[in-house]
Enzyme design. Structure first.
Site, PDB file in Angstrom:
ATOM      1  N   GLU A 296       0.851  -1.125   0.247  1.00  0.00           N
ATOM      2  CA  GLU A 296       0.119  -0.065   0.000  1.00  0.00           C
ATOM      3  C   GLU A 296       0.730   1.373  -0.164  1.00  0.00           C
ATOM      4  O   GLU A 296       0.857   2.279   0.829  1.00  0.00           O
ATOM      5  CB  GLU A 296      -0.934  -0.170   1.241  1.00  0.00           C
ATOM      6  CG  GLU A 296      -2.032  -1.210   1.130  1.00  0.00           C
ATOM      7  CD  GLU A 296      -2.940  -1.252   2.283  1.00  0.00           C
ATOM      8  OE1 GLU A 296      -4.174  -1.837   2.080  1.00  0.00           O
ATOM      9  OE2 GLU A 296      -2.689  -0.803   3.256  1.00  0.00           O
ATOM     10  N   ASP A 375      -8.727  -8.759   4.228  1.00  0.00           N
ATOM     11  CA  ASP A 375      -8.796  -7.626   5.089  1.00  0.00           C
ATOM     12  C   ASP A 375      -9.474  -7.667   6.148  1.00  0.00           C
ATOM     13  O   ASP A 375     -10.516  -6.792   6.262  1.00  0.00           O
ATOM     14  CB  ASP A 375      -8.674  -6.465   4.098  1.00  0.00           C
ATOM     15  CG  ASP A 375      -8.069  -5.194   5.105  1.00  0.00           C
ATOM     16  OD1 ASP A 375      -7.285  -5.331   6.099  1.00  0.00           O
ATOM     17  OD2 ASP A 375      -8.345  -3.884   4.758  1.00  0.00           O
ATOM     18  N   GLU A 403     -13.051  -2.212  12.030  1.00  0.00           N
ATOM     19  CA  GLU A 403     -12.910  -1.274  10.738  1.00  0.00           C
ATOM     20  C   GLU A 403     -14.069  -2.153   9.639  1.00  0.00           C
ATOM     21  O   GLU A 403     -14.824  -1.197   9.174  1.00  0.00           O
ATOM     22  CB  GLU A 403     -11.668  -1.604  10.157  1.00  0.00           C
ATOM     23  CG  GLU A 403     -11.403  -1.021   8.706  1.00  0.00           C
ATOM     24  CD  GLU A 403     -10.052  -1.227   8.026  1.00  0.00           C
ATOM     25  OE1 GLU A 403      -9.845  -0.747   7.155  1.00  0.00           O
ATOM     26  OE2 GLU A 403      -9.417  -1.681   8.626  1.00  0.00           O
TER      27      GLU A 403
END
Length: 689
Positions: A296, A375, A403
């Site tokens: 990333e 993820d 998240e």
């Protein structure tokens, strides 16, 4: 509490360390005769243990507590290290003492004197033993027949803070950082100490204090901010917690002015050697470095044509003389994927990058592997990389911060999810090779192993924003200590210590927690397909939010069907990364579990599930039912109002009200999308827009 601020029990600051006064006439009163501690304080960790026991006893008994080095005639609590305390050696027999490992402890009650002895091989073990005794007391356990030995199953039990020095917290849902503000380390060290207490009380022994995405300011934690880092390390040290730093792989360039960060360059290796020397001069028990590289947009060895072993080993060489370790994250994938290319599969990436490097890493490198291949979704399969590198240290990474599971605005107790992952049989050494035995080091005998998880705390008074989200932090620590504990046991401990065990309060909260993961999953992304969230912040439904993005998180819904073909026969070949029985199970829609069907297969909307429903009807039913169940959570909470502090009640009630409304938004967005996509009506004729 150590803090000087005016907190009170209803606001959640004390979390599960409330040490409430025992109720007269109940079983909870059975420890009230204990108000004497016999201990000889030998170091700062033992001092913490004595102080915690003293504070706890004072809270539970309502009496002042005396601390002496010599035994007293009334029932007392003895604390000591085996071989260094005559009283402990007399109270706990040698065979029991030999069963206690470095961080473990023994607790025994003498039936004649009623003395309770807490013995350990180290001060850290003694601290954990004290917290366990206080846990028993808080739950109203029996004092007269204690006889137990506990050792932690996992050697490394770590928390990763994703805190930035500007005070923000990446994926933080409980306020700002308690560590940093205005690009400085905070001066509020009392709150840091209170956090250390919370972590130690559930068995955490390591913490990385800054975000794995390390930028220019945070890079300087290795240099100009080291004196302040040392102060934080001192606080955590007193609670037997080692401090780690996330580091910027490009630091030799950004801090040292070098033209390269190539791991084989001699000047780069020398820069890291000197950096490590300086860190250990300031923090002698420094744990090591946590690294996110080549992921990333973060720098890493790929820039120089090197592999991850080259990068990790360079850092490991610098740390090895001091006993430090490198924790190298395996979250590495192509984040610039062409959505038109259906052969590139983000799920394959970790295995493809790392499996071939087995045996190439130094023995003080640990690979930190996310629990799933994508993820931290509400549902995804276990990462096939876990256990696939027998000659390499591995640890599992969970995400306590919610998240993708409601961001602590929805209740979602994650321990059942983690239990399911840990109990998953990889079959890598035949039947009976579960993930929990890989990450605790027993399967391959690796010297370093364990758990890591992304923290869910911030500077909100109650630590986690949603008070019930405290159960995830507590639960993670307890599960890392002992993965055999059940989700119900852990929830029960947390409820009792936080709210008490009176009915109906206890039973209502237990039911809410135990059903919450299933409820959240039911009204969000269906059948393991994942994502379907708003880009960037990831809160709320957006079915095609990532569908044409470079991030590799696709569901491929069209007018005929949905799902990703990850089979070996016709798809991306991801299923080939699993051992035989699991590969075969996932390869065919006939044997693939319903809850993961769309992760592994692209199927028509009319495909029948094992439940007997079609895919499209399952989507409709679960989203309607999930929204209804979310609304019932709020109704259930209303029943505890008269049994708790008004502020404590209101904090949860407000979050549950938002969840109930948001679940309807999820329901209507998902159902409408698939009704319009498929043209297939709901069998039950409910309103779809």
């Amino acid at each position: 509490m150590s803090t000087s601020f005016a907190y009170h029990p209803g606001n959640g600051y004390e979390a599960w360390l409330q040490y409430r006064r025992a109720d007269r006439g109940t079983n909870d009163e059975r420890f009230t005769e204990y108000h004497h501690i016999v201990a000889s304080v030998q170091d700062e960790v033992m001092r913490s243990a004595v102080d915690e026991l003293s504070d706890g006893l004072k809270g539970i008994t309502g009496r002042s507590v005396s601390i002496t080095e010599d035994a007293v005639s009334t029932p007392c609590i003895l604390l000591g290290i085996f071989g260094a305390s005559k009283a402990i050696d007399q109270a706990i027999d040698a065979d029991t003492a030999r069963a206690v490992k470095a961080e473990g402890f023994a607790i025994q009650t003498d039936s004649l004197t009623r003395n309770i002895a807490v013995g350990a091989a180290t001060s850290a073990g003694l601290l954990y033993g004290v917290f366990h005794l206080l846990r028993i007391m808080g739950a109203g356990g029996a004092a007269d027949r204690l006889s137990l030995v506990e050792n932690p199953v996992n050697p490394l039990r770590m928390i990763n803070q994703w805190d930035n020095m500007d005070g923000s917290v990446e994926r933080g849902y409980a306020g700002k950082s308690i560590f940093f503000e205005n690009n400085r380390i905070t001066g509020n060290l009392e709150r840091i100490k209170d956090y250390a207490r919370l972590l130690a009380s559930c068995g955490i022994n390591a913490i990385a204090i800054n975000n794995v995405n390390v930028h220019r300011v945070e890079s300087r934690l290795l240099t100009e901010f080291l004196p302040e880092v040392a102060k934080l390390a001192e606080i955590f040290r007193s609670y037997a917690i080692k401090l780690f730093l996330s580091i910027n792989y490009a630091s030799p360039m950004e801090l040292g002015g070098l033209p390269t960060a190539d791991p084989v360059a001699s000047d780069v290796r020398e820069w890291w050697r000197l950096a490590a020397s300086n860190v250990y001069a300031a923090v002698p028990d420094f744990g090591g470095f946590l690294v996110k590289a080549d992921s990333e947009h973060r720098p890493g060895p790929f820039t120089y044509g090197r592999d991850h072993a080259d990068g990790a080993n360079m850092l490991a060489e610098a740390l090895k003389p001091y006993g430090g370790i490198v924790i190298w994250r395996c979250f590495v994938y192509n984040c610039k994927q062409d959505w038109r290319d259906r052969t590139t599969d983000r799920a394959r990436a970790a295995y493809d990058h790392f499996r071939q490097l087995d045996g190439s890493f130094m023995d003080n490198v640990i690979l930190q592997i996310k629990n799933g291949p994508i993820d931290f979704q509400v549902r995804e399969p276990v990462s096939p990389l876990l256990g696939a590198m027998p000659r390499t240290n591995q640890m599992i990474e969970f995400q306590i911060t919610q998240e993708y599971t409601g961001q602590q605005r929805h209740v979602c107790y994650l321990v059942p999810q983690w239990k399911e992952i840990l109990d998953f049989d990889t079959h890598l050494q035949g039947m009976g090779t579960p993930v929990k035995r890989i990450v605790d080091g027993t399967v391959h005998g690796n010297p370093y192993s364990g758990f890591a998880a992304v923290s869910n705390i911030g500077d909100d008074t109650n630590w986690t924003g949603h008070p019930l989200a405290q159960a995830n932090l507590y639960g993670y620590g307890r599960l890392a200590w002992n993965p055999e504990l059940s989700s119900e046991e852990i929830a029960g401990e947390w409820i009792t210590l936080t709210y008490g065990n009176r009915e109906p309060l206890y039973g209502i909260i237990q039911d809410m927690l135990m059903s919450s993961w299933e409820i959240y999953e039911s009204y969000t992304a269906p059948l393991g397909v994942g994502f379907m969230v708003n880009p960037d912040h990831h809160y709320g439904p957006n079915v095609e939010g990532y569908e044409y993005s470079p991030w590799g998180t696709y569901h491929y819904a069209d007018c005929h069907g949905i799902g990703v073909d990850r089979t070996t026969a016709t798809g991306t070949g991801y299923t080939s990364q699993y051992a035989g029985p699991n590969r075969e199970m996932y390869e065919s829609p006939a044997t693939c579990p319903d809850e993961l069907l769309l992760f592994f297969h692209h199927v028509p909307y009319t495909h029948p599930l094992h439940s007997g429903k079609t895919v499209i009807q399952h989507i409709y039913d679960t989203h309607f039912e999930g929204a209804e169940r979310a609304e019932r959570l709020l109704a259930a909470w209303e029943r505890v109002k008269e049994h708790m502090d008004e502020e404590a009640f209101r904090q949860v009630a407000d979050r549950l009200a938002e969840q109930a409304e948001h679940a309807k938004e999820w329901r209507d967005r998902i159902n409408t999308y698939f009704f319009r996509k498929s043209g297939i009506a709901d069998e039950r004729g409910r309103t779809i827009y």
